[in-house]
Design a protein around this motif. Structure first.
Motif, mmCIF file in Angstrom:
data_model
loop_
_atom_site.group_PDB
_atom_site.id
_atom_site.type_symbol
_atom_site.label_atom_id
_atom_site.label_comp_id
_atom_site.label_asym_id
_atom_site.label_seq_id
_atom_site.Cartn_x
_atom_site.Cartn_y
_atom_site.Cartn_z
ATOM 1 N N CYS A 1 -5.205 0.806 -3.452
ATOM 2 C CA CYS A 1 -4.961 2.231 -3.692
ATOM 3 C C CYS A 1 -4.826 2.528 -5.179
ATOM 4 O O CYS A 1 -4.242 3.544 -5.560
ATOM 5 C CB CYS A 1 -3.717 2.704 -2.931
ATOM 6 S SG CYS A 1 -2.220 1.798 -3.330
ATOM 7 N N PHE B 1 -1.597 11.670 1.457
ATOM 8 C CA PHE B 1 -2.196 12.058 2.729
ATOM 9 C C PHE B 1 -2.381 13.577 2.780
ATOM 10 O O PHE B 1 -1.458 14.338 2.471
ATOM 11 C CB PHE B 1 -1.318 11.617 3.900
ATOM 12 C CG PHE B 1 -1.069 10.132 3.941
ATOM 13 C CD1 PHE B 1 -2.110 9.257 4.202
ATOM 14 C CD2 PHE B 1 0.193 9.616 3.716
ATOM 15 C CE1 PHE B 1 -1.898 7.886 4.245
ATOM 16 C CE2 PHE B 1 0.422 8.252 3.750
ATOM 17 C CZ PHE B 1 -0.628 7.382 4.017
ATOM 18 N N TRP C 1 0.832 -1.207 0.000
ATOM 19 C CA TRP C 1 0.000 0.000 0.000
ATOM 20 C C TRP C 1 0.863 1.252 0.000
ATOM 21 O O TRP C 1 0.623 2.196 -0.747
ATOM 22 C CB TRP C 1 -0.926 -0.034 1.211
ATOM 23 C CG TRP C 1 -1.908 1.095 1.294
ATOM 24 C CD1 TRP C 1 -2.876 1.415 0.399
ATOM 25 C CD2 TRP C 1 -2.018 2.051 2.359
ATOM 26 N NE1 TRP C 1 -3.602 2.500 0.822
ATOM 27 C CE2 TRP C 1 -3.099 2.917 2.040
ATOM 28 C CE3 TRP C 1 -1.338 2.251 3.558
ATOM 29 C CZ2 TRP C 1 -3.489 3.967 2.857
ATOM 30 C CZ3 TRP C 1 -1.723 3.301 4.379
ATOM 31 C CH2 TRP C 1 -2.784 4.137 4.028
ATOM 32 N N LYS D 1 -6.428 0.870 5.404
ATOM 33 C CA LYS D 1 -6.490 1.219 3.983
ATOM 34 C C LYS D 1 -7.883 1.649 3.545
ATOM 35 O O LYS D 1 -8.027 2.536 2.697
ATOM 36 C CB LYS D 1 -6.011 0.028 3.139
ATOM 37 C CG LYS D 1 -4.510 -0.227 3.241
ATOM 38 C CD LYS D 1 -4.051 -1.328 2.314
ATOM 39 C CE LYS D 1 -4.428 -2.708 2.811
ATOM 40 N NZ LYS D 1 -3.830 -3.781 1.991
ATOM 41 N N LYS E 1 0.701 5.380 -4.821
ATOM 42 C CA LYS E 1 1.070 5.654 -3.437
ATOM 43 C C LYS E 1 -0.026 6.485 -2.780
ATOM 44 O O LYS E 1 -0.579 7.389 -3.416
ATOM 45 C CB LYS E 1 2.393 6.406 -3.366
ATOM 46 C CG LYS E 1 3.605 5.581 -3.757
ATOM 47 C CD LYS E 1 4.887 6.373 -3.558
ATOM 48 C CE LYS E 1 6.101 5.530 -3.906
ATOM 49 N NZ LYS E 1 7.370 6.276 -3.685
ATOM 50 N N PRO E 2 -0.360 6.181 -1.527
ATOM 51 C CA PRO E 2 -1.407 6.965 -0.861
ATOM 52 C C PRO E 2 -0.966 8.410 -0.680
ATOM 53 O O PRO E 2 0.180 8.687 -0.312
ATOM 54 C CB PRO E 2 -1.577 6.251 0.487
ATOM 55 C CG PRO E 2 -0.281 5.536 0.710
ATOM 56 C CD PRO E 2 0.209 5.135 -0.650
ATOM 57 N N GLY F 1 2.564 1.727 -3.387
ATOM 58 C CA GLY F 1 1.704 1.923 -4.537
ATOM 59 C C GLY F 1 1.543 0.694 -5.394
ATOM 60 O O GLY F 1 1.120 0.776 -6.549
#
Length: 706
Positions: free
Chosen positions: A64, A71, A56, A282, A68-69, A59
C-alpha cells in the motif's frame, strides 16, 4: 468447521441437467472446485487473516505504499437520499427492541436480547423491502438465522439461546430459502451481519471506520461467503460470487462493508491460506466501507429514515437483487412518487399554486444550487432552471441510440410551449412520416428540478406504460403507439462506464420517446378558435374509446386535460382525437394521479386516488371547458371541491353540454350518478350512443375497427 456447509456430492436447488460424459472443461472445474474446497476447509480463523493484514492496515506494508488503505464508501449521499424517497411511505416494524447497554441487567440477558433484536430487525427489513419493491402478493424467498462458529450450522437465535449455544454464535445471516436444504447453507447467504460490541466507538472518529480487528473479521467472513458461492451448482449463486455485503452492528450503531473481486485471481496456496487470502484482498479486492452511524435509538427502535439505517437497508436491498433479480418496482420509479406526496401535502396545507393559464395544474421549480422548493405564482415570474437541459430547435437533428441501432429525427415543430415541450419530428430515413418526440432529462439532472420529474413521467414512465399496453394487447387508433425509445447520442467522445451510466456530458444518457400519431393539442385549437362544438361529440367518443381500451387492461389515465388530447388530420375526411400523456397512468392501487384543481375528479381530490369513473369525470370537465364553460378561479382543493358540488347540484355542467347534444348531457348525468362509487363504467353502451348520434346528426362515420 465445514467449508461453507458444502460437500462434493451436494449442490443447490438450481443445479442443471446431468451430462452423460465429463468434458475437459468439466474436469478442470472439478479440479479447481476441489482445491477451493480444501482451501475453504483450512480457512477457518479470522484472527490469522487479520494478523496477515496487520501491516497493510497500519500502513507499514509495501503493498500500500506504506500508507494506510483509504476505503471509498459503498453509497454516496445522493444514492441514500434517492433510496430514502423510495421507501418514504414504507412501514418497517421491529417488534423486538434492541437493548441499551447502559440499562442492561446482566450481560447474558443483554446478549440474548441483542441477537433476538438483530434477527427481528433483519426480518422487518427484508419483509418491508420485499413487499415494497417486489410486491406483497409474492411469497418472500428469504429467512433469517444465526450461524454457529464450530458446527457452521444455521438456526434461529431462540434455539441457540434455549440450547445454551449462544456463546458459539458468530454471525446472523439473511438466507435464500431452499426446500432441499431447509437447515441453510453458506452459499445461500444473501447478506451477513456481525454483532460486535463497541462498533459505535468509532462513530466519533474522523474516518468513522471500524478498527482493523473488526474490519479484518468482516473481510474474513466476506471471503468465506464468496468462496462458498463459487462452489455452488446454482447459476444464480455462481454469478454473484464476486460481490458480498457484510453488516457491522452493535446495540446502537452500524455500518456496511462491501467486498468485490475476481476469485480466479486468488492463489489457492493450501500451505499458506491466510497469506494467499491477504494478498488477494490487498491486490485484487475492491473494498468499500461506510461510516459508522446510529441505527437504534435509546429505546431500541430503529431510526429507519436516518443515514445509519439507510446504509444497512440499501446494502440488504442490493443483496436481495443479487439473488432475485430486478424488482417489480424500480427504485427510481418509487423515488419519484415523493413529488406527488409532497404535492398532496401542499394541498393539505393550502399551499398549492395556480398557473396563469387557468388549468389549475401545479408547477414547482427548483434552483440547481438550492434545496428549497419555490412556488411559481405567475407566468412572468423568474424561471430558474438547471443548466444545460437539452432543448431542440426547429430544423435540428437529434440522434437516438438503442441497444441495436441508431436513428436520426429532424425536428419540424414545437407543439407545446409547456415544460417539458413536445416536438413534431420526422425520421431522417423516412421523410414521409411524422411522429411526436419527447425529450427527458439527463440522469444527472433528475434530482434537482421539478421540471425534470415532469419529464421523467413524460418520457421514462410513459415509455413503461405504452410498453405495458403493447404487451397486454391494447390496440386502438385513439391511444398513441410507441415508435421508438432510446438515448440521445451527444456530440464529441463518450466514455460512460456502462449502458446505464453517464460520461458527464450534459446530454449523455438523456432519454427520448417517439410516438405516433401527430396532432394539435386541444389547448392550441381552443386558443386559435379552431375547436367547434361539433368536435365535442367526436372528442368524447374517441377519448372514451381510449379509456375503454386501457381499462380493459386495468390501466387508467389519471391526467386528462386539454394538453393531453390531440386532433389528428391524417388526410381523411374526418379528423379524430387521440388521448396522449400516459405518464401518470394508474397501473395499480399504490399509484397516485396528478392533482389538477380544474380537471381532476372529485374522488381524486378527496382521496388522492381514482375510482372507476374518475377518468370519465375528468373528460366531462374537459368537454365543459371546450364547449365554452365558465372557467372558475380555483386556488385550493376546498375551492375546487366546492365548485364541483355547486356545478353538479345546479346542473350547470349538464346544461352546458346539453346545448351541444342531448347525449352529452345524458352522459354527464350518468357519470355524476356513479362518481365515487365502486360501480364500473359501462363504456360500450355510451360508445354506441355516441356513434349513433354522430352518424345521424352530422352524417359522419365513426371508425369502429379498433
Amino acid at each position: 468447521m465445514d467449508p461453507g456447509g458444502q460437500s462434493p456430492d451436494r449442490g443447490s436447488d438450481a443445479s442443471g441437467p446431468k451430462q452423460s460424459s465429463v468434458s475437459s472443461h468439466g474436469r478442470q472445474r472439478n479440479s479447481s472446485s476441489s482445491i477451493c474446497k480444501d482451501f475453504l476447509r483450512k480457512f477457518v480463523d479470522n484472527e490469522l487473516l487479520t494478523s496477515s493484514l496487520e501491516d497493510w492496515f497500519s500502513g507499514h506494508s509495501e503493498d500500500c505504499g506504506f500508507k494506510k488503505p483509504a476505503f471509498d464508501v459503498p453509497f454516496d449521499l445522493s444514492e441514500l437520499q434517492n433510496f430514502d424517497y423510495a421507501i418514504e411511505g414504507v412501514t418497517f416494524q421491529q417488534l423486538v427492541r434492541m437493548p441499551n447497554a447502559l440499562h442492561a441487567s446482566t450481560s447474558d440477558i443483554f446478549e440474548a436480547t441483542a441477537h433476538l433484536a438483530l434477527e427481528d430487525f433483519l426480518h422487518a427489513s427484508i419483509k418491508g423491502l420485499w413487499e415494497t419493491f417486489w410486491g406483497p402478493d409474492e411469497s418472500m424467498p428469504f429467512s433469517v438465522a444465526c450461524i454457529h462458529s464450530t458446527s457452521s450450522k444455521f438456526y434461529p437465535a431462540e434455539k441457540a439461546i434455549s440450547s445454551g449455544r449462544l456463546d458459539g454464535v458468530c454471525a446472523t445471516a439473511v438466507l435464500l430459502k431452499s426446500l432441499k436444504h431447509s437447515q441453510g447453507r453458506w452459499d445461500h447467504i444473501v447478506v451477513l451481519a456481525l454483532l460486535r460490541p463497541d462498533i459505535g466507538m468509532f462513530s466519533g472518529q474522523n474516518d468513522q471506520q471500524p478498527s482493523p480487528a473488526v474490519l479484518g473479521e468482516a473481510l474474513f467472513f466476506a471471503l468465506r461467503v464468496l468462496l462458498s458461492r463459487s462452489l455452488s451448482r446454482s447459476s444464480t449463486v455462481l454469478q454473484n460470487s464476486d460481490c458480498v455485503y457484510v453488516l457491522l452492528v452493535d446495540s446502537q450503531f452500524g455500518g456496511v462493508v462491501n467486498v468485490q473481486g475476481d476469485l480466479n485471481k486468488l492463489d489457492f496456496d493450501l500451505n499458506n491460506v491466510y497469506d494467499s487470502a491477504a494478498e488477494w484482498i490487498k491486490k485484487h479486492a475492491q473494498i468499500t466501507v461506510s461510516s459508522i452511524d446510529r441505527v437504534w435509538n435509546k429505546l431500541g427502535n430503529a431510526n429507519w429514515g436516518d443515514i445509519g439505517t439507510l446504509q444497512v437497508l440499501l446494502a440488504i436491498f442490493h443483496s436481495m437483487i443479487q439473488f432475485c433479480g430486478a424488482p417489480k418496482y424500480s427504485l427510481d420509479e418509487l423515488a419519484t412518487e415523493h413529488s406527488s406526496r409532497l404535492q398532496s401535502r401542499r394541498s393539505e396545507r393550502h399551499l398549492v399554486g395556480r398557473q396563469a393559464n387557468t388549468n389549475g395544474l401545479f408547477r414547482f421549480q427548483q434552483q440547481s444550487h438550492s434545496p428549497e422548493i419555490v412556488e411559481v405564482q405567475e407566468e412572468g415570474a423568474v424561471n430558474v432552471k438547471p443548466k444545460e437541459i437539452l432543448k431542440l430547435e426547429v430544423g435540428s437533428v437529434v440522434l437516438m441510440e438503442d441497444a441495436d441501432w441508431q436513428k436520426g429525427f429532424q425536428i419540424n415543430d414545437i407543439l407545446t410551449d409547456s415544460e417539458p415541450p413536445i416536438y413534431s419530428a420526422t425520421p431522417v430515413e423516412e421523410p414521409t412520416k411524422t411522429h411526436l418526440l419527447y425529450v427527458g432529462s439527463s440522469p444527472s439532472h433528475l434530482e434537482p428540478a421539478w421540471e425534470d420529474m415532469n419529464s421523467w413521467y413524460q418520457v421514462q414512465r410513459q415509455t413503461k406504460v405504452l410498453t405495458l399496453m403493447k404487451q397486454r394487447g391494447i390496440s386502438s387508433r385513439y391511444v398513441p403507439q410507441m415508435v421508438a425509445s432510446g438515448r440521445v447520442v451527444h456530440p464529441g467522445p463518450c466514455n460512460k462506464p456502462n449502458s446505464s451510466g453517464s460520461c458527464g456530458h450534459p446530454w449523455c444518457s438523456t432519454p427520448i420517446l417517439v410516438t405516433s400519431p401527430v396532432g394539435e393539442t386541444i389547448s392550441n385549437l381552443i386558443r386559435n378558435g379552431l375547436f367547434g362544438v361539433e368536435d365535442a361529440l367526436r372528442c368524447c367518443h374517441d377519448c372514451l374509446s381510449a379509456l375503454a381500451a386501457a381499462s380493459s387492461a386495468g390501466i387508467r389515465h389519471g391526467d386528462i386535460r386539454p394538453e393531453n388530447v390531440i386532433r389528428v388530420n391524417n388526410g381523411s375526411r374526418h379528423p379524430y382525437f387521440v388521448l396522449i400523456g400516459w405518464g401518470h397512468a394508474i397501473l395499480e392501487d399504490r399509484d397516485r394521479p396528478l392533482m389538477n384543481l380544474f380537471f381532476s375528479s372529485t374522488f381524486a381530490l378527496q382521496e388522492g386516488k381514482l375510482c372507476a369513473a374518475s377518468d370519465a369525470e375528468s373528460l366531462i370537465y374537459l368537454l365543459y371547458f371546450c364547449c365554452g364553460g365558465v372557467c372558475p378561479e380555483l386556488d385550493s382543493v376546498e375551492g375546487a371541491l366546492q365548485w364541483r358540488e355547486t356545478s353538479w347540484s345546479r346542473r350547470v355542467i349538464q346544461q352546458k353540454l346539453g346545448d351541444v347534444s342531448a347525449v352529452l348531457k345524458a352522459f354527464a348525468d350518468y357519470v355524476d350518478s356513479i362518481c365515487g362509487t365502486p360501480y364500473p363504467m359501462d363504456y360500450e353502451i355510451w360508445l354506441r350512443r355516441l356513434r349513433r348520434t354522430i352518424n345521424e346528426d352530422h352524417g359522419k362515420e365513426i371508425d369502429t375497427s379498433s
